[in-house]
Design an enzyme around this catalytic site. Structure first.
Site, PDB file in Angstrom:
ATOM      1  N   GLY A   1       0.810  -1.209   0.000  1.00 29.20           N
ATOM      2  CA  GLY A   1       0.000   0.000   0.000  1.00 29.20           C
ATOM      3  C   GLY A   1       0.845   1.260   0.000  1.00 29.20           C
ATOM      4  CG  ASP A   2       3.614   4.265   1.359  1.00 25.46           C
ATOM      5  OD1 ASP A   2       4.403   4.731   0.524  1.00 25.46           O
ATOM      6  OD2 ASP A   2       3.047   4.964   2.213  1.00 25.46           O
ATOM      7  CG  ASP A   3       7.461   4.549  -1.102  1.00 20.71           C
ATOM      8  OD1 ASP A   3       6.909   4.874  -2.166  1.00 20.71           O
ATOM      9  OD2 ASP A   3       7.741   5.349  -0.184  1.00 20.71           O
TER      10      ASP A   3
ATOM     11  CB  SER B   1       3.406  -0.099  -4.859  1.00 19.19           C
ATOM     12  OG  SER B   1       2.990   0.924  -3.957  1.00 19.19           O
TER      13      SER B   1
END
Length: 471
Positions: free
Chosen positions: A261-263, A294
């Site tokens: 959900g992010d890097d 992502s």
């Protein structure tokens, strides 16, 4: 009748699902090969072994094992000077709150074992915020934050591994509290190791972390290999970064598959005036054979907390699918520090918003006491042998007017745009050179017949062998 764009969207989603399944199969095959090879050439078995069940552990997925982990590691920690020890987590579901590791120690999670993060906040003790951040990232927390599920500090010779055993942080309740602004303290990470040396984390599946998944900080000589990391992307799981080396030296990340959900990988070194004062850079980092999905963030991010400096990062053989950006450099006035000597090559990207993204306007700050005149330096950034397909925008590059991002090199880069008629470059306050880049970058890049640099001298971390030992 469904419109053509809707049909195309459904086809694209199907293509991504098929690609994901193929990559998962490929990763499993690759991981088995890596494990066998490592086991053939090196082994590292501790003198003493014990099972969590020996200390009263219960594998029903309902009974808390926090005390069992503590008792086991306390006992095994006494054997550090006598050949070290291994704690085996056998098959079953093992519910637990946060627990601490010890030196000269292996935590081994069986392939049929699942560690489940407790839903009881009382089982997550509070610890001081990181000195290079000055506060918690979610909330100031009066100087405190939640301790990670698996935690260690001031350790030497630590291995966290298994035959693809699983650690599930059960993070949904934490994500919900963050989104509802119900948190008083920063959410826990899944694995955090601080002030430590000679750390290996390999052959594991990490699921649903409350926050970042793997966070080595203020540490050195870190080898991470063969991790499968997954968190929901729709709806998004906030800040579930995959692997975040933070103020670390000599880091090697290989053969990992991350859905986040992010890097997928975020390299950091402290936040604003706190990171400047702490002054510990992240340097000598190798990232190889990484596959990332992502939709909301980057394959590799540098920053935005980079106030202690980031240098000598080498990434190659990278695959991205349905990801917002390939390489993203994030900074802002007040950060100070630097991002320099960055080398990326052999990167293949499919369905991307951006291939390149740099910004000097990432303006989240720890508090109002930062120095706006502390300007970051971004320079000597090298990209080569890269292909992006179904791309919305090739490059969104925005430096700082008072300190432009400079010495950026791009060579042998092909970008196939989703809309070829749309301009593929948005550039301000940056400069550099390019060679064989299509479509041609903005005029701030001078075209020259060059090949962007990639270091040939090996780093010591490249010669480190996995400490493989099968119970």
């Amino acid at each position: 009748m469904a419109s053509i764009p809707i049909i195309q969207g459904r086809v694209l989603k199907l293509v991504n699902v098929v690609a994901l399944l193929l990559l998962l199969l490929n990763l499993v095959e690759c991981r088995d090969v890596v494990s066998l090879k490592s086991d053939k050439h090196t082994s590292h078995c501790r003198k003493h072994k014990a099972s969590l069940a020996d200390f009263g552990g219960v594998n029903d997925g309902k009974t808390s094992n926090t005390k069992a982990f503590k008792a086991a590691i306390d006992q095994l920690g006494k054997l550090a000077s006598d050949g070290g020890s291994m704690l085996i987590v056998p098959p079953g579901k093992w519910l637990t709150g946060s627990f601490n590791l010890t030196s000269h120690f292996t935590l081994y999670i069986h392939k049929d074992a699942v560690l489940l993060g407790s839903q009881d906040e009382k089982e997550w003790p509070l610890i001081p915020v990181l000195p290079s951040y000055g506060r918690g990232r979610d909330a100031p927390g009066n100087g405190f934050r939640y301790q990670s599920l698996i935690f260690g500090t001031n350790l030497t010779d630590l291995v966290i591994t298994g035959s693809n055993g699983t650690i599930d942080g059960q993070g949904a309740t934490w994500w919900d509290k963050l989104q509802k602004d119900e948190l008083n303290f920063t959410r826990p990470y899944l694995i955090e190791i601080m002030y430590s040396n000679d750390i290996q984390i390999f052959n594991l599946t990490l699921l649903n972390s409350p926050n970042w998944n793997v966070h080595p900080v203020y540490s050195r000589n870190i080898f991470i290999q063969g991790l499968t990391i997954r968190a929901p992307t729709d709806p998004i799981s906030p800040n579930t970064d995959g692997i975040n080396p933070d103020s670390c030296t000599n880091v090697r990340i290989e053969d990992c598959f991350i859905v986040s959900g992010d890097d997928c990988v975020a390299i950091k070194s402290g936040w604003d005036q706190y990171g400047i004062a702490f002054g510990m850079p992240t340097k000598h980092v190798i990232i190889r054979r990484l596959t990332c999905i992502s939709p909301e963030s980057a394959v590799i991010a540098l920053g935005s907390e980079m106030s202690g400096g980031i240098r000598d990062v080498r990434a190659e053989d990278i695959t991205a699918i349905n990801t917002e950006s390939g390489v993203r450099i994030k900074s802002a006035p007040g950060r100070g520090g630097y991002v320099k000597n960055i080398f990326v090559r052999k990167m293949n990207m499919h369905t991307m918003k951006y291939v390149f993204w740099m910004t000097g306007a990432y303006g989240q700050h720890a508090d109002d006491h930062y120095d706006p005149n502390a300007l970051p330096e971004v320079s000597d950034i090298n990209y080569s042998d890269m292909v992006g397909e179904n791309v919305t925008l090739g490059g969104n590059l925005g430096g700082l007017n008072k300190r432009p991002f400079k010495d950026i090199c791009m060579s042998n880069v092909t970008i196939l745009a989703h809309d070829p008629k749309k301009s593929q470059w948005n550039c301000t306050d940056v400069s550099g050179v390019s060679s064989q880049v299509s479509p041609k970058p903005c005029s701030l890049f001078k075209e020259q017949p060059i090949k962007c640099a990639f270091p040939t001298k090996r780093l010591p971390i490249e010669d480190v062998k996995l400490k493989v030992c099968t119970p």
